[in-house]
Design a protein around this motif. Structure first.
Motif, PDB file in Angstrom:
ATOM      1  N   ALA A   9       0.854  -1.183   0.000  1.00 26.66           N
ATOM      2  CA  ALA A   9       0.000   0.000   0.000  1.00 26.66           C
ATOM      3  C   ALA A   9       0.892   1.236   0.000  1.00 26.66           C
ATOM      4  O   ALA A   9       1.867   1.295   0.755  1.00 26.66           O
ATOM      5  CB  ALA A   9      -0.916   0.010   1.213  1.00 26.66           C
ATOM      6  N   ARG A  62      -3.316   0.251  -3.544  1.00 25.00           N
ATOM      7  CA  ARG A  62      -3.020  -1.056  -2.963  1.00 25.00           C
ATOM      8  C   ARG A  62      -2.891  -2.083  -4.076  1.00 25.00           C
ATOM      9  O   ARG A  62      -3.571  -1.990  -5.108  1.00 25.00           O
ATOM     10  CB  ARG A  62      -4.137  -1.498  -2.009  1.00 25.00           C
ATOM     11  N   THR A 108       6.351  -3.137  -2.727  1.00 32.01           N
ATOM     12  CA  THR A 108       6.071  -1.771  -2.277  1.00 32.01           C
ATOM     13  C   THR A 108       6.842  -0.757  -3.106  1.00 32.01           C
ATOM     14  O   THR A 108       6.303   0.291  -3.502  1.00 32.01           O
ATOM     15  CB  THR A 108       6.425  -1.627  -0.788  1.00 32.01           C
ATOM     16  N   GLY A 115      -0.395  -1.986   5.623  1.00 30.93           N
ATOM     17  CA  GLY A 115      -0.806  -2.446   4.303  1.00 30.93           C
ATOM     18  C   GLY A 115       0.233  -3.214   3.525  1.00 30.93           C
ATOM     19  O   GLY A 115      -0.026  -3.594   2.372  1.00 30.93           O
ATOM     20  N   CYS A 116       1.384  -3.483   4.116  1.00 27.57           N
ATOM     21  CA  CYS A 116       2.483  -4.117   3.387  1.00 27.57           C
ATOM     22  C   CYS A 116       2.892  -5.411   4.090  1.00 27.57           C
ATOM     23  O   CYS A 116       3.327  -5.383   5.252  1.00 27.57           O
ATOM     24  CB  CYS A 116       3.687  -3.185   3.290  1.00 27.57           C
ATOM     25  N   ASP A 155     -11.793  -1.796  -5.500  1.00 28.67           N
ATOM     26  CA  ASP A 155     -10.787  -2.830  -5.755  1.00 28.67           C
ATOM     27  C   ASP A 155     -11.126  -3.524  -7.071  1.00 28.67           C
ATOM     28  O   ASP A 155     -12.220  -4.073  -7.220  1.00 28.67           O
ATOM     29  CB  ASP A 155     -10.753  -3.842  -4.604  1.00 28.67           C
ATOM     30  N   ARG A 172      -2.449  -6.521  -4.549  1.00 30.16           N
ATOM     31  CA  ARG A 172      -2.321  -7.875  -4.020  1.00 30.16           C
ATOM     32  C   ARG A 172      -1.895  -8.765  -5.177  1.00 30.16           C
ATOM     33  O   ARG A 172      -2.536  -8.755  -6.230  1.00 30.16           O
ATOM     34  CB  ARG A 172      -3.655  -8.357  -3.441  1.00 30.16           C
TER      35      ARG A 172
END
Length: 364
Positions: free
Chosen positions: A10, A39, A60, A348-349, A114, A41
């Motif tokens: 993130a 973000r 990241t 977030g990571c 998302d 994934r």
């Protein structure tokens, strides 16, 4: 289901925009700004990162490089209609990372979108209400049997096929749908609301679903935060609860290059989230007691918190992926309902290990 390992990242950025596709007079047609979060994934292939265990850092860094042109810019200069959905498309099209599962853009603390690779988008918005409740069917002496209260949070998720459209459901539409539900729940005793005589997180999520889904057919999930560290997802069929904990640990990645800072002893305030899926107990009104999850996980937690992770017995390497595999093995016998674990080194990571037939739910 086959075990799946995702890495997540993130990255925040600040930007201004006008959204011209909204109705005339809508406030977002004016130039305004947000503190966005992008973000990603991804199921990364082996050997993609510069060194084993460096996946989170590399992902990241890639995401940060991708969104850097957007930071402190006028987004309309980058794309004509900078909705959250189109921004997610923009990032996905430029992010040079293999195995991307979803890309998300969060425009405020309480809303975002998302997007997957098939143009399916989950638009979500968060709401809050303050209420009292007690659980009437718990064993004698259970703290939740006493009348108490929470600042509840609810996220409505709507899944749609964008099919080239600039945006899915308008966030204001979600707000309008939520308004009558909020009126029933806010500053109320939930036990006195019809249908919530046993107001567990699971029962509350189902109650909200039954009121929202008829007016929002695209509703894909209701998320209820009973506290900041525990809650429930409900998709109309399945209940998945989660319990979140933090631990403070030192770590050293010996597979990093000799001159890399992660080879030195360092540390993180880790966030760990345990997800469990189980049938509903029709008497108790829950699937698994949050308190039981915490108690059963405690022996593992005590080995993680305020320790060196690189010295844990049977842990091959202390990077997020291997640590997730270790945690799963350590708790499998006592938490058989467990089907997903999230581990974040920083906000977030980190990584997600999932082995549920439901797949990974959206990030919380």
């Amino acid at each position: 289901m086959t075990e799946r390992l995702f890495h997540v990242a993130a990255v925040p950025f600040e930007a201004a925009r006008r959204v011209s596709v909204l109705p005339a007079g809508h406030r977002s047609r004016r130039l305004h700004g947000h503190g966005f979060v992008a973000r990603v994934r991804a199921e990364l292939p082996a050997a993609w990162a510069p060194f084993p265990g460096g996946e989170t850092e590399a992902l990241t860094r890639a995401l940060k490089g991708c969104v850097e042109p957007l930071d402190y810019s006028d987004l309309n200069g980058h794309l004509p209609v900078p909705t959250d959905e189109n921004l997610a498309r923009w990032v996905r099209g430029r992010l040079a990372v293999p195995g991307i599962d979803t890309v998300g853009v969060q425009s405020t603390l309480d809303q975002g979108a998302d997007l997957d690779g098939a143009e399916q988008v989950q638009v979500w918005r968060r709401f809050r209400f303050e209420a009292a409740h007690r659980l009437p069917n718990v064993p004698e002496g259970h703290p939740c049997g006493r009348m108490h209260g929470h600042g509840f949070e609810v996220i409505l998720h709507a899944k749609q096929d964008l099919a080239g459209a600039d945006m899915g459901i308008d966030f204001d539409r979600l707000q309008a749908i939520w308004a009558p539900v909020h009126a029933e729940l806010d500053l109320a005793c939930l036990n006195e609301v019809a249908g919530l005589e046993n107001p567990t997180s699971e029962m509350l999520a189902r109650w909200i679903w039954e009121r929202v889904q008829p007016v929002l057919p695209a509703l894909s999930c209701v998320t209820v935060f009973e506290t900041q560290t525990a809650g429930c997802h409900y998709d109309g069929q399945h209940y998945r609860i989660w319990k979140e904990q933090r631990f403070e640990s030192a770590v050293r990645l010996v597979r990093a290059p000799v001159d890399h800072p992660r080879r030195r002893l360092h540390g993180h305030s880790y966030l760990l989230r345990l997800h469990l899926t189980a049938p509903l107990d029709e008497v108790l009104g829950w699937t698994v007691d949050y308190g039981d999850v915490k108690v059963l996980f405690r022996p593992v937690y005590d080995r993680l918190d305020h320790h060196r992770l690189d010295e844990l017995p049977r842990l091959r390497h202390p990077d997020p992926a291997n640590l997730l595999l270790w945690i799963r093995e350590e708790v499998a016998a006592v938490l058989p309902q467990l089907d997903r674990i999230d581990l974040h080194e920083t906000r977030g990571c980190g990584a997600i290990l999932c082995w549920s037939e439901l797949g990974p739910t959206l990030p919380l």
